[in-house]
Design a protein around this motif. Sequence first.
Motif, PDB file in Angstrom:
ATOM      1  N   GLY A 197       0.796  -1.224   0.000  1.00 34.73           N
ATOM      2  CA  GLY A 197       0.000   0.000   0.000  1.00 34.73           C
ATOM      3  C   GLY A 197       0.826   1.270   0.000  1.00 34.73           C
ATOM      4  N   ALA A 198       2.137   1.168   0.210  1.00 29.82           N
ATOM      5  CA  ALA A 198       2.993   2.358   0.204  1.00 29.82           C
ATOM      6  C   ALA A 198       3.159   2.868  -1.227  1.00 29.82           C
ATOM      7  N   ASP A 199       3.356   4.156  -1.355  1.00 29.13           N
ATOM      8  CA  ASP A 199       3.548   4.785  -2.666  1.00 29.13           C
ATOM      9  C   ASP A 199       5.000   4.558  -3.106  1.00 29.13           C
ATOM     10  N   GLU A 200       5.163   3.686  -4.098  1.00 32.69           N
ATOM     11  CA  GLU A 200       6.506   3.309  -4.552  1.00 32.69           C
ATOM     12  C   GLU A 200       7.298   4.515  -5.048  1.00 32.69           C
ATOM     13  N   GLU A 201       6.667   5.362  -5.839  1.00 31.54           N
ATOM     14  CA  GLU A 201       7.358   6.523  -6.397  1.00 31.54           C
ATOM     15  C   GLU A 201       7.734   7.519  -5.312  1.00 31.54           C
ATOM     16  N   GLU A 202       6.870   7.691  -4.322  1.00 34.03           N
ATOM     17  CA  GLU A 202       7.166   8.615  -3.230  1.00 34.03           C
ATOM     18  C   GLU A 202       8.348   8.115  -2.398  1.00 34.03           C
ATOM     19  N   VAL A 203       8.367   6.809  -2.105  1.00 35.30           N
ATOM     20  CA  VAL A 203       9.491   6.235  -1.355  1.00 35.30           C
ATOM     21  C   VAL A 203      10.779   6.381  -2.160  1.00 35.30           C
ATOM     22  N   ARG A 204      10.701   6.128  -3.460  1.00 32.31           N
ATOM     23  CA  ARG A 204      11.888   6.274  -4.320  1.00 32.31           C
ATOM     24  C   ARG A 204      12.405   7.702  -4.289  1.00 32.31           C
ATOM     25  N   ARG A 205      11.485   8.656  -4.346  1.00 31.75           N
ATOM     26  CA  ARG A 205      11.884  10.070  -4.351  1.00 31.75           C
ATOM     27  C   ARG A 205      12.573  10.464  -3.045  1.00 31.75           C
ATOM     28  N   VAL A 206      12.047   9.978  -1.919  1.00 31.59           N
ATOM     29  CA  VAL A 206      12.634  10.302  -0.620  1.00 31.59           C
ATOM     30  C   VAL A 206      14.037   9.703  -0.503  1.00 31.59           C
ATOM     31  N   ILE A 207      14.188   8.452  -0.951  1.00 35.50           N
ATOM     32  CA  ILE A 207      15.508   7.796  -0.888  1.00 35.50           C
ATOM     33  C   ILE A 207      16.496   8.526  -1.784  1.00 35.50           C
ATOM     34  N   ALA A 208      16.061   8.896  -2.984  1.00 36.20           N
ATOM     35  CA  ALA A 208      16.947   9.615  -3.908  1.00 36.20           C
ATOM     36  C   ALA A 208      17.376  10.952  -3.310  1.00 36.20           C
ATOM     37  N   GLY A 209      16.455  11.652  -2.644  1.00 35.85           N
ATOM     38  CA  GLY A 209      16.810  12.913  -2.002  1.00 35.85           C
ATOM     39  C   GLY A 209      17.778  12.721  -0.851  1.00 35.85           C
ATOM     40  N   LEU A 210      17.667  11.598  -0.165  1.00 33.74           N
ATOM     41  CA  LEU A 210      18.550  11.310   0.968  1.00 33.74           C
ATOM     42  C   LEU A 210      19.971  10.977   0.509  1.00 33.74           C
ATOM     43  N   LEU A 211      20.105  10.216  -0.578  1.00 31.23           N
ATOM     44  CA  LEU A 211      21.420   9.716  -1.002  1.00 31.23           C
ATOM     45  C   LEU A 211      22.157  10.660  -1.946  1.00 31.23           C
ATOM     46  N   GLY A 212      21.438  11.499  -2.673  1.00 26.94           N
ATOM     47  CA  GLY A 212      22.105  12.412  -3.587  1.00 26.94           C
ATOM     48  C   GLY A 212      22.343  11.814  -4.959  1.00 26.94           C
ATOM     49  N   ASN A 213      23.105  12.559  -5.785  1.00 27.23           N
ATOM     50  CA  ASN A 213      23.264  12.175  -7.189  1.00 27.23           C
ATOM     51  C   ASN A 213      24.359  11.149  -7.438  1.00 27.23           C
ATOM     52  N   LYS A 214      25.011  10.648  -6.389  1.00 26.15           N
ATOM     53  CA  LYS A 214      26.023   9.606  -6.581  1.00 26.15           C
ATOM     54  C   LYS A 214      25.391   8.219  -6.731  1.00 26.15           C
ATOM     55  N   PHE A 215      24.087   8.160  -6.522  1.00 24.15           N
ATOM     56  CA  PHE A 215      23.394   6.880  -6.591  1.00 24.15           C
ATOM     57  C   PHE A 215      22.160   7.009  -7.490  1.00 24.15           C
ATOM     58  N   SER A 216      21.813   5.914  -8.128  1.00 24.62           N
ATOM     59  CA  SER A 216      20.581   5.837  -8.908  1.00 24.62           C
ATOM     60  C   SER A 216      19.569   4.998  -8.131  1.00 24.62           C
ATOM     61  N   VAL A 217      18.385   5.532  -7.943  1.00 23.43           N
ATOM     62  CA  VAL A 217      17.329   4.835  -7.198  1.00 23.43           C
ATOM     63  C   VAL A 217      16.242   4.458  -8.197  1.00 23.43           C
ATOM     64  N   LEU A 218      16.012   3.162  -8.378  1.00 25.92           N
ATOM     65  CA  LEU A 218      15.140   2.660  -9.433  1.00 25.92           C
ATOM     66  C   LEU A 218      13.937   1.918  -8.859  1.00 25.92           C
ATOM     67  N   THR A 219      12.757   2.181  -9.402  1.00 24.90           N
ATOM     68  CA  THR A 219      11.589   1.374  -9.069  1.00 24.90           C
ATOM     69  C   THR A 219      11.641   0.072  -9.876  1.00 24.90           C
ATOM     70  N   ARG A 220      10.730  -0.836  -9.576  1.00 30.19           N
ATOM     71  CA  ARG A 220      10.708  -2.107 -10.318  1.00 30.19           C
ATOM     72  C   ARG A 220      10.468  -1.853 -11.797  1.00 30.19           C
ATOM     73  N   TYR A 221       9.614  -0.879 -12.110  1.00 28.59           N
ATOM     74  CA  TYR A 221       9.357  -0.547 -13.521  1.00 28.59           C
ATOM     75  C   TYR A 221      10.631  -0.047 -14.192  1.00 28.59           C
ATOM     76  N   GLN A 222      11.386   0.810 -13.514  1.00 31.06           N
ATOM     77  CA  GLN A 222      12.602   1.361 -14.106  1.00 31.06           C
ATOM     78  C   GLN A 222      13.689   0.309 -14.257  1.00 31.06           C
ATOM     79  N   GLN A 223      13.685  -0.694 -13.384  1.00 27.61           N
ATOM     80  CA  GLN A 223      14.648  -1.788 -13.525  1.00 27.61           C
ATOM     81  C   GLN A 223      14.371  -2.625 -14.763  1.00 27.61           C
ATOM     82  N   ASN A 224      13.114  -2.635 -15.218  1.00 32.05           N
ATOM     83  CA  ASN A 224      12.713  -3.440 -16.378  1.00 32.05           C
ATOM     84  C   ASN A 224      11.968  -2.576 -17.391  1.00 32.05           C
ATOM     85  N   GLN A 225      12.440  -1.362 -17.570  1.00 32.15           N
ATOM     86  CA  GLN A 225      11.721  -0.407 -18.403  1.00 32.15           C
ATOM     87  C   GLN A 225      11.585  -0.891 -19.841  1.00 32.15           C
ATOM     88  N   GLY A 226      12.633  -1.519 -20.362  1.00 34.83           N
ATOM     89  CA  GLY A 226      12.590  -2.015 -21.738  1.00 34.83           C
ATOM     90  C   GLY A 226      11.497  -3.044 -21.934  1.00 34.83           C
TER      91      GLY A 226
END
Length: 407
Positions: free
Chosen positions: A235-264
Amino acid sequence: MNFLFAWRYFKSKKSTNAINIIAWVSVSAVIVGTASLIVVLSVFNGFEDLVKSLYATFYTDIKVVPASGKVMKLSGSQLKAIAGIPGVASWSQVMEEKALLKNGEASTIAYLKGVDSNYTSVTTVADQVFAGKFATGDADKPFAVLGVGIENALGLWSDRTLLPLTAYLPRRGAGMNAVDPMQSLSAENLYTSGSFAIQQDFDNKYVITNLPFMRRMLNLAPDEFGALEISIDKGADEEEVRRVIAGLLGNKFSVLTRYQQNQGLYSIMQMEKWVIYGVLSLILVVAAFTMIGSLTMLVLEKRKDIQVLKAMGATNGRVQSIFISEGFLLAAIGAIAGTILAFIICWAQVKYKLVALEGGTFVIDYYPVKFHPRDFLLVFGTVIVVSFLASWFPAKKGAMEPVQLRS
């Protein structure tokens, strides 16, 4: 009022049977087009859900990888902060690298994935064990859980083999030795504990072992790993959690949802669905041509009625609306009947498995079906647009019919 006129014109007896026949042909074409679109889109939904469920077994909700390179570090405070983010259920450190596995004379290339003890909390791979058990051992005596494809390539029974495999991985920091390439590799024994069966993309590619073993083989520091795999609460918002983690870690890391891991993969599936939708919509185009013929003949049939209506004060717009409503009526009858037919077909497919999948090697033996409300809206919207365009020209012709006054 427009639909009352349209309904009377539809059910009234015509001077020529051909008008009735063409009208029912157009209705039948809409029925076939609507049913075909709903059934095929529902089958695509079923396959999409099946594929997503299979990939969800191996890929986690969110994955953190280094923006560049293969190795990353996260401090204890960063890991603690991630664990405290609302919606984050658990996380696991992993490291994967391409390896050469040998079993006597048999050998194959596989991705060796080292996982920590939390791995079973973020994925359900352990529930897909085909033979043996899910055990990865420790740094001193590593065990491996093989995909069934890798197991077959090495010619062994993972739950019965007494002799270990030999795993070769690239030695970190070592250059290529042209004289003896094996000097550029680390080699160690790897015992097998079981095998898993998820889907060919994973079964033919991955071998899972423990993270400390991978660190030793790749000469990594104790706090280095390749990725952080994260599961989130239901029930958690996947995109919202991803956004918070990305803001916490900065631009040295890529934070991907399941869709982005298999975007192709997901993009291809959506493209295939839209292509099929476009092809099957041609059936409704055929229905549009028959509808144009039916309404044109109806306009010719009702010339006297049109003149009477105009003599009573009906405007051109009112007359045009009546015949457009006639087109909508034909389309509505076809769309409703087609929807009912699609429901019956899909219900029979789910209950009786009328159409089977050939080969017997897939995870299910019949075509899956799943209804999505947006597909019904898409199909109905398509029918409305087609019926409006098909009705416009005959309705315009009827509206321009001149009034002839007799003395």
